[in-house]
Design an enzyme around this catalytic site. Sequence first.
Site, PDB file in Angstrom:
ATOM      1  N   GLU A  26       0.826  -1.206   0.000  1.00 51.42           N
ATOM      2  CA  GLU A  26       0.000   0.000   0.000  1.00 51.42           C
ATOM      3  C   GLU A  26       0.857   1.251   0.000  1.00 51.42           C
ATOM      4  O   GLU A  26       1.956   1.271   0.547  1.00 51.42           O
ATOM      5  CB  GLU A  26      -0.922   0.016   1.230  1.00 51.42           C
ATOM      6  CG  GLU A  26      -2.084  -0.939   1.080  1.00 51.42           C
ATOM      7  CD  GLU A  26      -3.114  -0.792   2.177  1.00 51.42           C
ATOM      8  OE1 GLU A  26      -4.296  -1.033   1.885  1.00 51.42           O
ATOM      9  OE2 GLU A  26      -2.757  -0.449   3.309  1.00 51.42           O
ATOM     10  N   CYS A  86       3.469   8.647   0.864  1.00 50.56           N
ATOM     11  CA  CYS A  86       3.884   7.744   1.922  1.00 50.56           C
ATOM     12  C   CYS A  86       4.151   6.391   1.261  1.00 50.56           C
ATOM     13  O   CYS A  86       3.229   5.755   0.738  1.00 50.56           O
ATOM     14  CB  CYS A  86       2.788   7.635   2.982  1.00 50.56           C
ATOM     15  SG  CYS A  86       3.225   6.548   4.345  1.00 50.56           S
ATOM     16  N   CYS A 130       5.361  -6.392   7.411  1.00 48.50           N
ATOM     17  CA  CYS A 130       6.503  -5.989   8.236  1.00 48.50           C
ATOM     18  C   CYS A 130       6.785  -7.113   9.211  1.00 48.50           C
ATOM     19  O   CYS A 130       5.865  -7.659   9.817  1.00 48.50           O
ATOM     20  CB  CYS A 130       6.177  -4.700   8.998  1.00 48.50           C
ATOM     21  SG  CYS A 130       7.575  -4.058   9.966  1.00 48.50           S
ATOM     22  N   CYS A 154       5.228  -4.158  16.279  1.00 49.87           N
ATOM     23  CA  CYS A 154       4.834  -3.048  17.143  1.00 49.87           C
ATOM     24  C   CYS A 154       3.338  -3.194  17.432  1.00 49.87           C
ATOM     25  O   CYS A 154       2.540  -3.399  16.518  1.00 49.87           O
ATOM     26  CB  CYS A 154       5.128  -1.716  16.462  1.00 49.87           C
ATOM     27  SG  CYS A 154       6.870  -1.512  16.031  1.00 49.87           S
ATOM     28  N   CYS A 214       0.511  -0.956  15.610  1.00 54.89           N
ATOM     29  CA  CYS A 214       0.547  -0.743  14.165  1.00 54.89           C
ATOM     30  C   CYS A 214      -0.138  -1.895  13.429  1.00 54.89           C
ATOM     31  O   CYS A 214       0.165  -3.067  13.674  1.00 54.89           O
ATOM     32  CB  CYS A 214       1.998  -0.612  13.703  1.00 54.89           C
ATOM     33  SG  CYS A 214       2.157  -0.358  11.928  1.00 54.89           S
ATOM     34  N   SER A 219      12.005   6.692   7.743  1.00 51.31           N
ATOM     35  CA  SER A 219      11.612   6.495   9.138  1.00 51.31           C
ATOM     36  C   SER A 219      11.982   5.086   9.585  1.00 51.31           C
ATOM     37  O   SER A 219      11.794   4.120   8.855  1.00 51.31           O
ATOM     38  CB  SER A 219      10.103   6.711   9.265  1.00 51.31           C
ATOM     39  OG  SER A 219       9.669   6.456  10.584  1.00 51.31           O
ATOM     40  N   SER A 232      11.041   6.325  15.083  1.00 50.90           N
ATOM     41  CA  SER A 232       9.787   6.034  15.780  1.00 50.90           C
ATOM     42  C   SER A 232      10.119   5.650  17.208  1.00 50.90           C
ATOM     43  O   SER A 232      10.587   4.548  17.458  1.00 50.90           O
ATOM     44  CB  SER A 232       9.058   4.890  15.074  1.00 50.90           C
ATOM     45  OG  SER A 232       8.599   5.323  13.815  1.00 50.90           O
ATOM     46  N   LEU A 233       9.875   6.553  18.124  1.00 47.86           N
ATOM     47  CA  LEU A 233      10.323   6.341  19.508  1.00 47.86           C
ATOM     48  C   LEU A 233       9.186   5.843  20.399  1.00 47.86           C
ATOM     49  O   LEU A 233       9.267   4.762  20.960  1.00 47.86           O
ATOM     50  CB  LEU A 233      10.906   7.654  20.041  1.00 47.86           C
ATOM     51  CG  LEU A 233      11.697   7.519  21.325  1.00 47.86           C
ATOM     52  CD1 LEU A 233      13.017   6.815  21.091  1.00 47.86           C
ATOM     53  CD2 LEU A 233      11.949   8.894  21.940  1.00 47.86           C
ATOM     54  N   HIS A 234       8.163   6.668  20.542  1.00 46.20           N
ATOM     55  CA  HIS A 234       6.887   6.289  21.184  1.00 46.20           C
ATOM     56  C   HIS A 234       6.934   6.037  22.685  1.00 46.20           C
ATOM     57  O   HIS A 234       5.894   5.743  23.284  1.00 46.20           O
ATOM     58  CB  HIS A 234       6.261   5.065  20.502  1.00 46.20           C
ATOM     59  CG  HIS A 234       6.158   5.189  19.022  1.00 46.20           C
ATOM     60  ND1 HIS A 234       5.703   6.318  18.396  1.00 46.20           N
ATOM     61  CD2 HIS A 234       6.478   4.326  18.017  1.00 46.20           C
ATOM     62  CE1 HIS A 234       5.728   6.151  17.085  1.00 46.20           C
ATOM     63  NE2 HIS A 234       6.213   4.960  16.827  1.00 46.20           N
ATOM     64  N   ASN A 283      -4.195   6.647  15.330  1.00 42.74           N
ATOM     65  CA  ASN A 283      -5.282   6.210  14.461  1.00 42.74           C
ATOM     66  C   ASN A 283      -5.678   4.804  14.873  1.00 42.74           C
ATOM     67  O   ASN A 283      -4.850   3.911  14.853  1.00 42.74           O
ATOM     68  CB  ASN A 283      -4.825   6.246  13.007  1.00 42.74           C
ATOM     69  CG  ASN A 283      -4.404   7.647  12.607  1.00 42.74           C
ATOM     70  OD1 ASN A 283      -5.190   8.579  12.714  1.00 42.74           O
ATOM     71  ND2 ASN A 283      -3.163   7.807  12.194  1.00 42.74           N
ATOM     72  N   CYS A 302      -1.448   7.010   9.358  1.00 43.88           N
ATOM     73  CA  CYS A 302      -0.277   6.331   9.919  1.00 43.88           C
ATOM     74  C   CYS A 302      -0.692   5.067  10.650  1.00 43.88           C
ATOM     75  O   CYS A 302      -1.603   5.085  11.470  1.00 43.88           O
ATOM     76  CB  CYS A 302       0.428   7.210  10.943  1.00 43.88           C
ATOM     77  SG  CYS A 302       0.924   8.803  10.325  1.00 43.88           S
TER      78      CYS A 302
HETATM   79  N1  SAH Z   1       8.843   0.865  10.320  1.00 41.80           N
HETATM   80  C1  SAH Z   1       9.151   2.263  10.166  1.00 41.80           C
HETATM   81  C2  SAH Z   1       8.417   2.868   8.991  1.00 41.80           C
HETATM   82  C3  SAH Z   1       6.924   2.927   9.163  1.00 41.80           C
HETATM   83  S1  SAH Z   1       6.568   4.498   9.777  1.00 41.80           S
HETATM   84  C4  SAH Z   1       8.845   2.998  11.450  1.00 41.80           C
HETATM   85  O1  SAH Z   1       8.128   2.455  12.279  1.00 41.80           O
HETATM   86  O2  SAH Z   1       9.354   4.087  11.647  1.00 41.80           O
HETATM   87  C5  SAH Z   1       4.981   4.394  10.342  1.00 41.80           C
HETATM   88  C6  SAH Z   1       4.792   5.467  11.407  1.00 41.80           C
HETATM   89  O3  SAH Z   1       3.428   5.451  11.842  1.00 41.80           O
HETATM   90  C7  SAH Z   1       5.623   5.158  12.625  1.00 41.80           C
HETATM   91  O4  SAH Z   1       6.081   6.295  13.262  1.00 41.80           O
HETATM   92  C8  SAH Z   1       4.622   4.430  13.463  1.00 41.80           C
HETATM   93  O5  SAH Z   1       4.998   4.365  14.758  1.00 41.80           O
HETATM   94  C9  SAH Z   1       3.390   5.238  13.227  1.00 41.80           C
HETATM   95  N2  SAH Z   1       2.180   4.507  13.561  1.00 41.80           N
HETATM   96  C10 SAH Z   1       2.019   3.176  13.580  1.00 41.80           C
HETATM   97  N3  SAH Z   1       0.769   2.851  13.919  1.00 41.80           N
HETATM   98  C11 SAH Z   1       0.125   4.013  14.128  1.00 41.80           C
HETATM   99  C12 SAH Z   1      -1.206   4.334  14.467  1.00 41.80           C
HETATM  100  N4  SAH Z   1      -2.121   3.380  14.675  1.00 41.80           N
HETATM  101  N5  SAH Z   1      -1.551   5.633  14.570  1.00 41.80           N
HETATM  102  C13 SAH Z   1      -0.635   6.595  14.336  1.00 41.80           C
HETATM  103  N6  SAH Z   1       0.637   6.348  13.981  1.00 41.80           N
HETATM  104  C14 SAH Z   1       1.011   5.073  13.895  1.00 41.80           C
END
Ligand code: SAH
Length: 336
Positions: free
Chosen positions: A83, A97, A104, A108, A111, A178, A202-204, A278, A319
């Site tokens: 996608e 994007c 993947c 996580c 996601c 990213s 992507s830290l979170h 999201n 995202c």
């Molecule tokens: N694997 C890489 C590239 C994908 S980036 C990475 O994780 O950085 C996808 C981005 O969307 C990341 O920052 C991820 O953490 C964020 N993301 C994943 N699920 C999400 C969600 N449900 N709502 C908002 N952001 C999300």
Amino acid sequence: MDLTLLQRTLRERGEPAYRVGQVWDWAAGGADGYDAMSNLPGALREELAAAVPFSTLTVETQRESKDGTVKTLFKTADGHPVEAVLMRYRDGRRSLCLSSQSGCPLTCTFCATGQMAFGRNLTASEILDQALHFRRMTPVDHAVFMGMGEPMLNFDEVLAAARKLPDVGITHRRTTISTVGWLPGLKRFVDEIDVPIRLALSLHAPDDTLRSKIMPVNEKYPLRDILAECRRHVDRTNRRVYIEYVMLAGVNDAPEQATALGKLLGRDHFKVNLIPYNPTGIYDGSSRDRIAAFKLALDRTRVPSTVRLTRGRDIEAACGQLASAPKVRTRAAAPA
Ligand code: SAH
């Protein structure tokens, strides 16, 4: 377009070397097919159309959001779903994007992509064909490798694709890769990158305990190591690294966690993107007020931050929402 196959086909036909560039220029400029390539002999255009499919991807479905965002589900020639998303902003920006893998292998917890089956790494041509698909609709000027997949697990192909994006209209300064902090790829990025492509992490979470809970990859590559690599990148290039921080209600959104985050990052190397969550299943997104309070606490640490605009949520294009629906996969697998 499979650029390796294109090269081989032209060489076998005894065509002059500049033909590859001619074909690529047309494709990168948004041409619909070989027919449009008026500086190629007609017979050659026909032969190429038969020998080199114009795209390595076919479009399965495409949806458009109320806000103009377009999400396309492609299939690779061997049947893997991919996608990609086009975001159209009011100021005229057109941002892509892009996906680096089908699915993947990381898991996580927040996601959607992590919940689907992992397919494989995409080739540079398959990555570029996502961009070319949207380029045929509209000029484009930004790209983020924030679709399906972990770019640092597919470093060479991602970089090869990114190197060609300027031909499509997207300069390196407007390209962002990213990563979750996959250390081997991240190290290579820091060591090898010779163009001003942006890096996002992507830290979170502000500490290892929480991060490992929501991102299992953190067990393998903990915060200290990945932040050290990011700082090394900033010191080498003078370009700040973006921190992505998705706001999960009651998980990582307390003001004290913002303070901890500020302390962890420091003022000099990073800029934080706070991402409204999201919905994909197991978490609730933080409320607006909660995000504002978090930002306020982070502001006090003087670490710069912005709240990311959410686009395309109504079509699951936002995202973390990229995952091919099971329905589509079943249909693709069934005999026609
Ligand atoms: N694997 C890489 C590239 C994908 S980036 C990475 O994780 O950085 C996808 C981005 O969307 C990341 O920052 C991820 O953490 C964020 N993301 C994943 N699920 C999400 C969600 N449900 N709502 C908002 N952001 C999300």
